[in-house]
Design a protein around this motif. Sequence first.
Motif, PDB file in Angstrom:
ATOM      1  N   VAL A 108     -81.523   9.555 -68.248  1.00 61.39           N
ATOM      2  CA  VAL A 108     -81.776  10.153 -66.934  1.00 61.39           C
ATOM      3  C   VAL A 108     -82.944  11.128 -67.018  1.00 61.39           C
ATOM      4  O   VAL A 108     -83.854  11.115 -66.179  1.00 61.39           O
ATOM      5  N   MET A 109     -82.940  11.965 -68.048  1.00 58.69           N
ATOM      6  CA  MET A 109     -84.010  12.945 -68.192  1.00 58.69           C
ATOM      7  C   MET A 109     -85.354  12.275 -68.445  1.00 58.69           C
ATOM      8  O   MET A 109     -86.393  12.721 -67.942  1.00 58.69           O
ATOM      9  N   ASP A 110     -85.352  11.181 -69.203  1.00 61.48           N
ATOM     10  CA  ASP A 110     -86.598  10.459 -69.475  1.00 61.48           C
ATOM     11  C   ASP A 110     -87.237   9.937 -68.190  1.00 61.48           C
ATOM     12  O   ASP A 110     -88.467   9.858 -68.082  1.00 61.48           O
ATOM     13  N   ALA A 111     -86.408   9.558 -67.223  1.00 57.20           N
ATOM     14  CA  ALA A 111     -86.942   9.020 -65.980  1.00 57.20           C
ATOM     15  C   ALA A 111     -87.717  10.076 -65.198  1.00 57.20           C
ATOM     16  O   ALA A 111     -88.655   9.746 -64.459  1.00 57.20           O
ATOM     17  N   TYR A 112     -87.335  11.325 -65.332  1.00 59.45           N
ATOM     18  CA  TYR A 112     -87.987  12.419 -64.612  1.00 59.45           C
ATOM     19  C   TYR A 112     -88.930  13.232 -65.507  1.00 59.45           C
ATOM     20  O   TYR A 112     -89.764  13.977 -64.998  1.00 59.45           O
ATOM     21  N   ASP A 113     -88.765  13.087 -66.798  1.00 61.91           N
ATOM     22  CA  ASP A 113     -89.526  13.898 -67.761  1.00 61.91           C
ATOM     23  C   ASP A 113     -89.856  13.040 -68.974  1.00 61.91           C
ATOM     24  O   ASP A 113     -89.310  13.243 -70.063  1.00 61.91           O
ATOM     25  N   PRO A 114     -90.743  12.060 -68.813  1.00 64.43           N
ATOM     26  CA  PRO A 114     -90.990  11.109 -69.914  1.00 64.43           C
ATOM     27  C   PRO A 114     -91.581  11.750 -71.155  1.00 64.43           C
ATOM     28  O   PRO A 114     -91.438  11.197 -72.248  1.00 64.43           O
ATOM     29  N   LEU A 115     -92.232  12.904 -71.025  1.00 66.36           N
ATOM     30  CA  LEU A 115     -92.808  13.559 -72.195  1.00 66.36           C
ATOM     31  C   LEU A 115     -91.822  14.500 -72.877  1.00 66.36           C
ATOM     32  O   LEU A 115     -92.162  15.177 -73.839  1.00 66.36           O
TER      33      LEU A 115
END
Length: 507
Positions: free
Chosen positions: A292-299
Amino acid sequence: MPASSAHVVVDLDVSGPTISKHLYGHFAEHLGRCIYGGFWVGEDSAIPNEGGLRLDVVEALRALDIPNLRWPGGCFADTYHWRDGIGPRQDRPITVNSNWGGVEENNHFGTHEFMALCELLGAEPYVNGNVGSGTVQEMSEWVEYLTRDGGSPAVRLRKANGRDAPWKVRFWGIGNEAWGCGGHMRAETYADLAARYATFCRDHDGNRLHRIAAGAADDDLRWTEALMKTVNCLGCTSTPRDVFQAISFHYYTHDGDGIATSPAVEFTDEQHYRTMLKAADIDRVIAGHSAVMDAYDPLRRIGLVCDEWGTWWRAEPGTNKAFLHQQNTLRDALVASLHFDIFHKHAARLRMANIAQTVNVLQAMILTDDDGGLVLTPTYHVFEMNKGHQDAASVPVHVIDGPAAVTVGDDELDVLSVSASTKDGTALVSMSNLALDTGTTVRLDLRGREITAARARILTADKPHAHNTMRAGDAVAPAEFPVELESGRLTAVLPPHSFATVALDLA
Protein backbone atom coordinates in the motif's frame (compact mmCIF):
# COMPACT_ATOMS: atom_id res chain seq x y z
CA MET A 1 15.87 -37.97 17.92
CA PRO A 2 14.53 -37.74 14.35
CA ALA A 3 16.72 -35.65 12.07
CA SER A 4 16.39 -33.69 8.86
CA SER A 5 18.77 -31.69 6.72
CA ALA A 6 18.87 -28.33 4.99
CA HIS A 7 21.04 -26.66 2.37
CA VAL A 8 21.22 -22.88 2.67
CA VAL A 9 23.13 -20.45 0.44
CA VAL A 10 24.26 -17.11 1.89
CA ASP A 11 25.60 -14.48 -0.55
CA LEU A 12 28.03 -12.56 1.65
CA ASP A 13 29.15 -10.30 -1.20
CA VAL A 14 25.67 -8.98 -2.05
CA SER A 15 24.70 -6.10 0.23
CA GLY A 16 21.00 -5.50 0.67
CA PRO A 17 19.13 -2.84 2.66
CA THR A 18 20.59 -1.80 5.99
CA ILE A 19 18.98 -3.43 9.02
CA SER A 20 18.28 -0.36 11.13
CA LYS A 21 19.37 -0.72 14.73
CA HIS A 22 15.97 0.71 15.62
CA LEU A 23 14.36 -2.62 14.66
CA TYR A 24 15.71 -3.71 18.06
CA GLY A 25 13.79 -1.03 19.95
CA HIS A 26 11.89 -1.35 23.22
CA PHE A 27 8.69 -0.13 24.84
CA ALA A 28 7.98 0.99 28.41
CA GLU A 29 4.46 1.91 29.49
CA HIS A 30 2.94 2.96 32.78
CA LEU A 31 1.40 -0.49 33.07
CA GLY A 32 1.73 -2.90 35.96
CA ARG A 33 5.32 -3.11 37.18
CA CYS A 34 7.08 -1.94 34.02
CA ILE A 35 7.88 1.56 35.31
CA TYR A 36 7.31 1.37 39.08
CA GLY A 37 9.21 -1.64 40.40
CA GLY A 38 10.84 -2.18 37.03
CA PHE A 39 12.76 0.88 35.88
CA TRP A 40 11.92 3.10 38.84
CA VAL A 41 12.45 2.25 42.52
CA GLY A 42 12.89 5.77 43.91
CA GLU A 43 15.92 7.40 45.42
CA ASP A 44 15.24 6.01 48.89
CA SER A 45 15.21 2.37 47.76
CA ALA A 46 17.73 -0.12 49.15
CA ILE A 47 18.05 -1.45 45.60
CA PRO A 48 21.06 0.26 43.96
CA ASN A 49 19.82 3.15 41.86
CA GLU A 50 20.85 6.42 40.29
CA GLY A 51 18.32 9.15 40.87
CA GLY A 52 15.69 6.48 41.52
CA LEU A 53 16.47 4.48 38.35
CA ARG A 54 17.24 0.83 39.01
CA LEU A 55 20.84 0.22 38.00
CA ASP A 56 20.78 -3.56 37.48
CA VAL A 57 18.00 -3.12 34.93
CA VAL A 58 19.97 -0.36 33.21
CA GLU A 59 23.13 -2.46 33.13
CA ALA A 60 21.31 -5.47 31.65
CA LEU A 61 19.72 -3.37 28.91
CA ARG A 62 22.95 -1.59 28.05
CA ALA A 63 24.39 -5.02 27.21
CA LEU A 64 21.78 -5.25 24.42
CA ASP A 65 22.91 -1.99 22.80
CA ILE A 66 19.30 -0.86 23.22
CA PRO A 67 18.75 1.72 20.44
CA ASN A 68 15.52 3.42 21.49
CA LEU A 69 12.84 3.34 24.16
CA ARG A 70 9.17 4.22 23.55
CA TRP A 71 7.25 5.92 26.41
CA PRO A 72 4.78 6.62 28.14
CA GLY A 73 2.47 4.27 26.23
CA GLY A 74 0.54 2.54 24.71
CA CYS A 75 -2.99 3.29 25.76
CA PHE A 76 -1.61 5.24 28.71
CA ALA A 77 -0.17 7.84 26.32
CA ASP A 78 -3.60 9.08 25.29
CA THR A 79 -4.54 9.83 28.90
CA TYR A 80 -1.16 11.24 29.93
CA HIS A 81 -0.71 14.98 30.40
CA TRP A 82 2.99 15.70 30.52
CA ARG A 83 2.75 18.68 32.87
CA ASP A 84 1.58 16.27 35.61
CA GLY A 85 5.05 14.65 35.51
CA ILE A 86 7.39 17.62 35.88
CA GLY A 87 8.54 19.75 38.79
CA PRO A 88 9.20 18.63 42.40
CA ARG A 89 7.88 15.09 42.82
CA GLN A 90 6.09 15.87 46.06
CA ASP A 91 4.06 18.51 44.22
CA ARG A 92 2.99 16.35 41.30
CA PRO A 93 -0.70 15.45 41.20
CA ILE A 94 -2.00 11.94 41.75
CA THR A 95 -3.96 10.76 38.73
CA VAL A 96 -5.79 7.54 37.84
CA ASN A 97 -4.43 5.01 35.36
CA SER A 98 -7.82 4.25 33.85
CA ASN A 99 -6.45 1.88 31.21
CA TRP A 100 -4.51 -0.52 33.41
CA GLY A 101 -6.33 -1.46 36.60
CA GLY A 102 -7.56 1.92 37.77
CA VAL A 103 -4.54 2.28 40.03
CA GLU A 104 -3.35 5.65 41.26
CA GLU A 105 -0.40 7.18 39.40
CA ASN A 106 1.82 9.44 41.51
CA ASN A 107 3.66 10.78 38.46
CA HIS A 108 7.06 10.41 40.14
CA PHE A 109 8.37 9.05 36.85
CA GLY A 110 7.90 11.78 34.26
CA THR A 111 9.67 13.60 31.47
CA HIS A 112 12.96 14.34 33.27
CA GLU A 113 13.16 10.84 34.74
CA PHE A 114 12.52 9.29 31.32
CA MET A 115 15.20 11.40 29.70
CA ALA A 116 17.65 10.50 32.48
CA LEU A 117 16.84 6.82 31.86
CA CYS A 118 17.53 7.16 28.13
CA GLU A 119 20.85 8.86 28.88
CA LEU A 120 21.86 6.02 31.22
CA LEU A 121 20.83 3.45 28.62
CA GLY A 122 22.51 5.24 25.72
CA ALA A 123 19.16 4.94 23.93
CA GLU A 124 17.23 7.45 21.85
CA PRO A 125 13.92 8.53 23.39
CA TYR A 126 10.71 7.82 21.49
CA VAL A 127 8.02 9.99 23.06
CA ASN A 128 4.37 9.14 22.36
CA GLY A 129 2.09 12.18 22.47
CA ASN A 130 -1.52 12.44 23.65
CA VAL A 131 -4.00 12.79 20.79
CA GLY A 132 -6.94 10.98 22.41
CA SER A 133 -7.56 13.29 25.39
CA GLY A 134 -4.95 15.97 24.77
CA THR A 135 -4.64 18.96 22.49
CA VAL A 136 -2.43 20.04 19.64
CA GLN A 137 -1.10 22.85 21.83
CA GLU A 138 -0.23 20.44 24.66
CA MET A 139 1.85 18.18 22.42
CA SER A 140 3.44 21.11 20.62
CA GLU A 141 4.52 22.61 23.94
CA TRP A 142 5.95 19.25 25.07
CA VAL A 143 8.13 19.23 21.95
CA GLU A 144 9.19 22.80 22.75
CA TYR A 145 9.83 21.97 26.42
CA LEU A 146 12.16 19.14 25.50
CA THR A 147 13.97 20.40 22.43
CA ARG A 148 14.07 24.21 22.28
CA ASP A 149 16.63 26.65 23.68
CA GLY A 150 16.07 30.31 24.46
CA GLY A 151 13.50 31.98 26.66
CA SER A 152 10.01 30.88 25.63
CA PRO A 153 7.56 29.99 28.45
CA ALA A 154 8.04 26.24 27.92
CA VAL A 155 11.83 26.61 27.90
CA ARG A 156 11.80 28.77 31.04
CA LEU A 157 9.70 26.08 32.72
CA ARG A 158 12.21 23.37 31.81
CA LYS A 159 15.09 25.44 33.12
CA ALA A 160 13.21 26.11 36.36
CA ASN A 161 12.88 22.32 36.69
CA GLY A 162 16.64 21.87 36.57
CA ARG A 163 17.51 21.26 32.92
CA ASP A 164 19.17 24.17 31.18
CA ALA A 165 20.18 22.65 27.83
CA PRO A 166 17.56 21.14 25.53
CA TRP A 167 17.57 17.45 24.73
CA LYS A 168 17.67 15.86 21.29
CA VAL A 169 14.40 13.97 20.78
CA ARG A 170 13.82 12.83 17.21
CA PHE A 171 11.08 10.23 17.54
CA TRP A 172 7.53 11.37 18.32
CA GLY A 173 4.42 9.22 18.15
CA ILE A 174 1.21 11.02 17.17
CA GLY A 175 -1.16 9.19 19.51
CA ASN A 176 -1.61 5.45 19.90
CA GLU A 177 -4.14 2.93 18.54
CA ALA A 178 -6.55 5.66 17.43
CA TRP A 179 -8.82 2.89 16.14
CA GLY A 180 -9.21 1.62 19.73
CA CYS A 181 -8.14 2.93 23.13
CA GLY A 182 -6.82 6.11 21.50
CA GLY A 183 -10.29 7.34 20.55
CA HIS A 184 -12.19 4.69 18.51
CA MET A 185 -11.83 6.90 15.45
CA ARG A 186 -12.42 6.25 11.80
CA ALA A 187 -9.23 6.08 9.76
CA GLU A 188 -10.07 9.26 7.86
CA THR A 189 -10.79 11.16 11.07
CA TYR A 190 -7.48 10.17 12.58
CA ALA A 191 -5.57 10.87 9.35
CA ASP A 192 -6.76 14.48 9.42
CA LEU A 193 -5.84 14.77 13.11
CA ALA A 194 -2.41 13.24 12.52
CA ALA A 195 -1.66 15.80 9.82
CA ARG A 196 -2.79 18.61 12.13
CA TYR A 197 -0.71 17.44 15.10
CA ALA A 198 2.31 16.81 12.88
CA THR A 199 2.05 20.32 11.44
CA PHE A 200 2.19 22.03 14.83
CA CYS A 201 4.90 19.84 16.35
CA ARG A 202 7.85 21.91 15.15
CA ASP A 203 11.56 21.37 14.63
CA HIS A 204 13.50 23.52 17.14
CA ASP A 205 17.20 24.44 17.23
CA GLY A 206 18.42 21.73 14.89
CA ASN A 207 16.28 18.97 16.44
CA ARG A 208 14.56 17.43 13.41
CA LEU A 209 11.44 15.51 14.36
CA HIS A 210 10.65 12.06 13.02
CA ARG A 211 6.86 12.05 13.40
CA ILE A 212 5.23 8.61 13.54
CA ALA A 213 1.52 8.42 12.76
CA ALA A 214 -0.45 5.84 14.75
CA GLY A 215 -1.26 3.08 12.32
CA ALA A 216 -3.22 -0.10 11.98
CA ALA A 217 -4.01 -3.14 14.03
CA ASP A 218 -2.55 -6.17 12.32
CA ASP A 219 -3.44 -6.17 8.61
CA ASP A 220 -5.95 -3.31 8.42
CA LEU A 221 -4.60 -1.96 5.14
CA ARG A 222 -7.43 0.55 4.82
CA TRP A 223 -5.99 2.42 7.79
CA THR A 224 -2.56 2.61 6.17
CA GLU A 225 -4.08 3.78 2.90
CA ALA A 226 -6.03 6.55 4.65
CA LEU A 227 -2.80 7.86 6.13
CA MET A 228 -0.92 7.61 2.84
CA LYS A 229 -3.69 9.54 1.07
CA THR A 230 -2.93 12.51 3.31
CA VAL A 231 0.60 12.80 1.90
CA ASN A 232 0.27 11.79 -1.77
CA CYS A 233 -2.12 10.60 -4.45
CA LEU A 234 -2.32 7.06 -5.77
CA GLY A 235 0.36 6.40 -8.37
CA CYS A 236 1.75 9.93 -8.22
CA THR A 237 5.45 10.23 -8.87
CA SER A 238 5.81 13.42 -6.81
CA THR A 239 7.55 13.37 -3.44
CA PRO A 240 5.08 12.80 -0.59
CA ARG A 241 4.30 15.81 1.57
CA ASP A 242 6.66 15.93 4.55
CA VAL A 243 3.90 15.75 7.17
CA PHE A 244 4.84 12.60 9.07
CA GLN A 245 7.89 10.49 8.41
CA ALA A 246 6.59 7.05 9.37
CA ILE A 247 3.42 5.03 9.93
CA SER A 248 3.13 2.42 12.65
CA PHE A 249 1.19 -0.79 13.10
CA HIS A 250 0.79 -3.22 16.02
CA TYR A 251 0.96 -6.99 15.91
CA TYR A 252 0.65 -9.40 18.83
CA THR A 253 1.25 -13.14 18.73
CA HIS A 254 -0.91 -15.79 20.39
CA ASP A 255 -1.80 -19.40 19.69
CA GLY A 256 -4.91 -18.67 17.66
CA ASP A 257 -7.32 -18.29 20.56
CA GLY A 258 -6.76 -14.55 20.97
CA ILE A 259 -4.63 -12.36 23.21
CA ALA A 260 -4.63 -12.91 26.99
CA THR A 261 -6.38 -16.27 26.56
CA SER A 262 -3.84 -19.10 26.85
CA PRO A 263 -1.24 -19.66 29.58
CA ALA A 264 2.38 -18.71 28.99
CA VAL A 265 4.03 -21.91 30.24
CA GLU A 266 1.54 -24.76 29.94
CA PHE A 267 0.90 -25.38 26.25
CA THR A 268 0.45 -28.33 23.91
CA ASP A 269 2.47 -29.18 20.82
CA GLU A 270 -0.41 -27.93 18.70
CA GLN A 271 -0.45 -24.62 20.57
CA HIS A 272 3.29 -24.26 20.04
CA TYR A 273 2.93 -24.67 16.29
CA ARG A 274 -0.12 -22.40 16.12
CA THR A 275 1.94 -19.76 17.93
CA MET A 276 4.77 -20.07 15.42
CA LEU A 277 2.29 -19.86 12.55
CA LYS A 278 0.82 -16.66 13.99
CA ALA A 279 4.30 -15.21 14.48
CA ALA A 280 5.29 -16.07 10.91
CA ASP A 281 2.20 -14.34 9.53
CA ILE A 282 3.71 -10.95 10.34
CA ASP A 283 5.62 -11.45 7.07
CA ARG A 284 2.35 -11.24 5.15
CA VAL A 285 1.17 -8.28 7.23
CA ILE A 286 4.34 -6.25 6.63
CA ALA A 287 4.25 -7.08 2.93
CA GLY A 288 0.65 -5.84 2.74
CA HIS A 289 1.34 -2.52 4.42
CA SER A 290 4.47 -2.10 2.32
CA ALA A 291 2.54 -2.68 -0.91
CA VAL A 292 0.00 0.00 0.00
CA MET A 293 2.77 2.42 0.93
CA ASP A 294 4.67 1.65 -2.28
CA ALA A 295 1.66 2.72 -4.33
CA TYR A 296 1.75 6.20 -2.76
CA ASP A 297 5.46 6.41 -1.96
CA PRO A 298 7.45 4.36 -4.49
CA LEU A 299 10.78 5.80 -3.34
CA ARG A 300 10.07 4.64 0.23
CA ARG A 301 10.65 7.98 1.90
CA ILE A 302 8.09 7.15 4.61
CA GLY A 303 9.04 4.38 7.00
CA LEU A 304 6.95 1.58 8.43
CA VAL A 305 7.19 1.06 12.20
CA CYS A 306 5.96 -1.90 14.26
CA ASP A 307 6.07 -0.17 17.62
CA GLU A 308 4.24 -2.91 19.53
CA TRP A 309 4.92 -6.59 18.93
CA GLY A 310 5.35 -9.75 20.97
CA THR A 311 3.42 -12.54 22.65
CA TRP A 312 0.38 -11.84 24.80
CA TRP A 313 -0.59 -14.64 27.17
CA ARG A 314 -2.88 -14.92 30.17
CA ALA A 315 -1.53 -13.04 33.19
CA GLU A 316 0.54 -15.11 35.62
CA PRO A 317 -1.65 -16.75 38.29
CA GLY A 318 -1.72 -14.74 41.51
CA THR A 319 -1.00 -11.42 39.79
CA ASN A 320 -3.29 -8.53 38.91
CA LYS A 321 -4.76 -9.41 35.50
CA ALA A 322 -4.60 -5.75 34.46
CA PHE A 323 -0.83 -5.73 35.01
CA LEU A 324 -0.18 -8.19 32.13
CA HIS A 325 2.66 -9.96 33.94
CA GLN A 326 3.49 -13.21 32.15
CA GLN A 327 6.29 -15.74 32.24
CA ASN A 328 8.64 -15.98 29.25
CA THR A 329 9.63 -19.36 27.82
CA LEU A 330 11.85 -20.69 25.08
CA ARG A 331 8.75 -20.60 22.87
CA ASP A 332 8.65 -16.81 23.32
CA ALA A 333 12.32 -16.61 22.39
CA LEU A 334 11.61 -18.44 19.12
CA VAL A 335 8.78 -16.00 18.39
CA ALA A 336 11.35 -13.20 18.77
CA SER A 337 14.01 -14.86 16.61
CA LEU A 338 11.45 -15.56 13.87
CA HIS A 339 10.25 -11.95 13.99
CA PHE A 340 13.78 -10.64 13.58
CA ASP A 341 14.41 -12.78 10.50
CA ILE A 342 11.24 -11.32 8.99
CA PHE A 343 12.14 -7.77 10.05
CA HIS A 344 15.52 -8.16 8.35
CA LYS A 345 13.78 -9.31 5.17
CA HIS A 346 11.69 -6.12 5.10
CA ALA A 347 14.47 -3.71 6.12
CA ALA A 348 13.96 -1.54 3.03
CA ARG A 349 10.61 -0.29 4.38
CA LEU A 350 10.53 -1.34 8.05
CA ARG A 351 12.58 1.20 9.98
CA MET A 352 11.74 0.58 13.64
CA ALA A 353 10.17 -2.05 15.90
CA ASN A 354 9.49 -2.01 19.64
CA ILE A 355 8.87 -5.17 21.63
CA ALA A 356 6.10 -5.01 24.22
CA GLN A 357 7.37 -4.58 26.85
CA THR A 358 10.80 -4.14 28.37
CA VAL A 359 10.33 -5.08 32.05
CA ASN A 360 7.70 -7.19 33.87
CA VAL A 361 4.97 -6.81 31.21
CA LEU A 362 4.04 -9.13 28.31
CA GLN A 363 7.12 -10.46 26.41
CA ALA A 364 9.61 -8.77 28.72
CA MET A 365 13.39 -8.74 28.53
CA ILE A 366 13.66 -8.66 32.31
CA LEU A 367 11.60 -9.79 35.30
CA THR A 368 12.24 -8.19 38.69
CA ASP A 369 10.98 -8.41 42.24
CA ASP A 370 10.85 -5.85 45.03
CA ASP A 371 13.67 -7.54 46.96
CA GLY A 372 16.28 -6.79 44.31
CA GLY A 373 15.92 -10.00 42.30
CA LEU A 374 16.34 -9.86 38.54
CA VAL A 375 15.88 -12.48 35.81
CA LEU A 376 16.97 -12.28 32.19
CA THR A 377 14.35 -13.99 30.06
CA PRO A 378 14.96 -16.23 27.03
CA THR A 379 13.76 -13.35 24.85
CA TYR A 380 16.47 -11.13 26.33
CA HIS A 381 19.08 -13.61 25.11
CA VAL A 382 17.74 -13.50 21.54
CA PHE A 383 18.18 -9.72 21.52
CA GLU A 384 21.71 -10.06 22.88
CA MET A 385 22.74 -12.82 20.47
CA ASN A 386 21.31 -10.86 17.53
CA LYS A 387 22.71 -7.41 18.32
CA GLY A 388 25.40 -7.76 15.64
CA HIS A 389 22.65 -7.25 13.03
CA GLN A 390 22.08 -3.67 14.17
CA ASP A 391 22.93 -1.24 11.35
CA ALA A 392 24.42 -4.10 9.33
CA ALA A 393 23.76 -4.77 5.64
CA SER A 394 21.28 -7.56 5.05
CA VAL A 395 22.50 -10.22 2.64
CA PRO A 396 20.46 -12.69 0.56
CA VAL A 397 19.70 -16.08 2.12
CA HIS A 398 18.36 -18.90 -0.04
CA VAL A 399 16.99 -22.10 1.52
CA ILE A 400 17.68 -24.47 -1.37
CA ASP A 401 16.50 -27.55 0.45
CA GLY A 402 14.94 -27.53 3.90
CA PRO A 403 13.15 -29.78 6.36
CA ALA A 404 9.58 -30.76 5.65
CA ALA A 405 6.98 -28.20 6.66
CA VAL A 406 4.69 -28.99 9.59
CA THR A 407 0.97 -29.06 8.90
CA VAL A 408 -0.90 -26.74 11.28
CA GLY A 409 -4.63 -26.93 10.65
CA ASP A 410 -5.10 -25.89 7.03
CA ASP A 411 -1.69 -24.22 6.85
CA GLU A 412 1.94 -25.23 6.50
CA LEU A 413 4.74 -23.93 8.74
CA ASP A 414 8.35 -23.80 7.59
CA VAL A 415 10.31 -24.83 10.67
CA LEU A 416 13.70 -23.45 9.58
CA SER A 417 14.24 -19.69 9.54
CA VAL A 418 17.53 -18.02 8.61
CA SER A 419 18.79 -14.46 8.11
CA ALA A 420 22.24 -12.95 7.72
CA SER A 421 24.06 -9.61 7.58
CA THR A 422 27.54 -8.14 7.18
CA LYS A 423 29.24 -5.22 8.92
CA ASP A 424 32.82 -4.04 9.47
CA GLY A 425 34.54 -7.18 8.18
CA THR A 426 32.21 -9.55 10.00
CA ALA A 427 29.03 -11.46 9.27
CA LEU A 428 26.29 -12.79 11.51
CA VAL A 429 24.00 -15.67 10.58
CA SER A 430 20.90 -16.37 12.69
CA MET A 431 19.07 -19.71 12.51
CA SER A 432 15.92 -20.95 14.21
CA ASN A 433 14.63 -24.51 14.32
CA LEU A 434 10.96 -24.25 15.28
CA ALA A 435 10.37 -28.02 15.21
CA LEU A 436 9.54 -29.70 18.51
CA ASP A 437 11.04 -33.14 17.99
CA THR A 438 13.28 -32.95 14.91
CA GLY A 439 16.85 -31.79 14.76
CA THR A 440 18.19 -30.31 11.53
CA THR A 441 21.68 -30.53 10.04
CA VAL A 442 22.13 -27.20 8.28
CA ARG A 443 24.78 -26.93 5.57
CA LEU A 444 25.54 -23.27 4.95
CA ASP A 445 27.17 -22.48 1.63
CA LEU A 446 28.84 -19.12 2.43
CA ARG A 447 29.63 -17.49 -0.90
CA GLY A 448 31.44 -14.37 -2.04
CA ARG A 449 33.78 -13.67 0.89
CA GLU A 450 36.67 -15.55 2.45
CA ILE A 451 36.00 -16.63 6.03
CA THR A 452 38.85 -16.77 8.53
CA ALA A 453 37.01 -17.79 11.70
CA ALA A 454 33.59 -18.84 12.97
CA ARG A 455 32.12 -18.69 16.48
CA ALA A 456 28.66 -20.02 17.29
CA ARG A 457 26.25 -19.88 20.20
CA ILE A 458 22.95 -21.62 20.82
CA LEU A 459 19.85 -21.02 22.93
CA THR A 460 17.82 -24.11 23.69
CA ALA A 461 16.54 -26.36 26.49
CA ASP A 462 15.04 -29.81 26.96
CA LYS A 463 11.52 -28.45 26.41
CA PRO A 464 10.10 -25.32 24.76
CA HIS A 465 8.28 -24.64 28.04
CA ALA A 466 11.61 -23.98 29.81
CA HIS A 467 11.94 -20.56 31.44
CA ASN A 468 14.07 -18.66 33.91
CA THR A 469 13.04 -17.87 37.48
CA MET A 470 14.57 -16.15 40.49
CA ARG A 471 15.72 -19.58 41.71
CA ALA A 472 16.87 -20.86 38.32
CA GLY A 473 18.02 -17.86 36.35
CA ASP A 474 20.02 -19.81 33.74
CA ALA A 475 17.59 -22.57 32.81
CA VAL A 476 17.55 -21.03 29.33
CA ALA A 477 20.83 -19.28 28.53
CA PRO A 478 23.23 -19.08 25.56
CA ALA A 479 26.01 -21.64 25.31
CA GLU A 480 28.89 -22.24 22.93
CA PHE A 481 27.86 -24.29 19.93
CA PRO A 482 30.18 -26.51 17.85
CA VAL A 483 30.14 -25.99 14.09
CA GLU A 484 32.36 -27.23 11.27
CA LEU A 485 33.87 -24.80 8.77
CA GLU A 486 35.73 -25.95 5.68
CA SER A 487 36.31 -24.09 2.40
CA GLY A 488 33.39 -21.72 2.86
CA ARG A 489 30.97 -24.42 3.91
CA LEU A 490 29.70 -24.47 7.47
CA THR A 491 27.79 -27.34 9.04
CA ALA A 492 25.67 -26.91 12.15
CA VAL A 493 23.37 -29.43 13.81
CA LEU A 494 20.40 -27.56 15.26
CA PRO A 495 18.50 -29.47 17.95
CA PRO A 496 14.73 -29.14 18.17
CA HIS A 497 13.27 -25.81 19.38
CA SER A 498 16.56 -23.94 19.20
CA PHE A 499 18.02 -20.61 18.11
CA ALA A 500 21.65 -20.24 17.08
CA THR A 501 23.92 -17.50 15.79
CA VAL A 502 27.20 -17.87 13.92
CA ALA A 503 29.61 -14.93 13.92
CA LEU A 504 32.06 -14.96 11.01
CA ASP A 505 35.31 -13.07 10.51
CA LEU A 506 35.70 -12.06 6.86
CA ALA A 507 38.98 -11.49 5.03
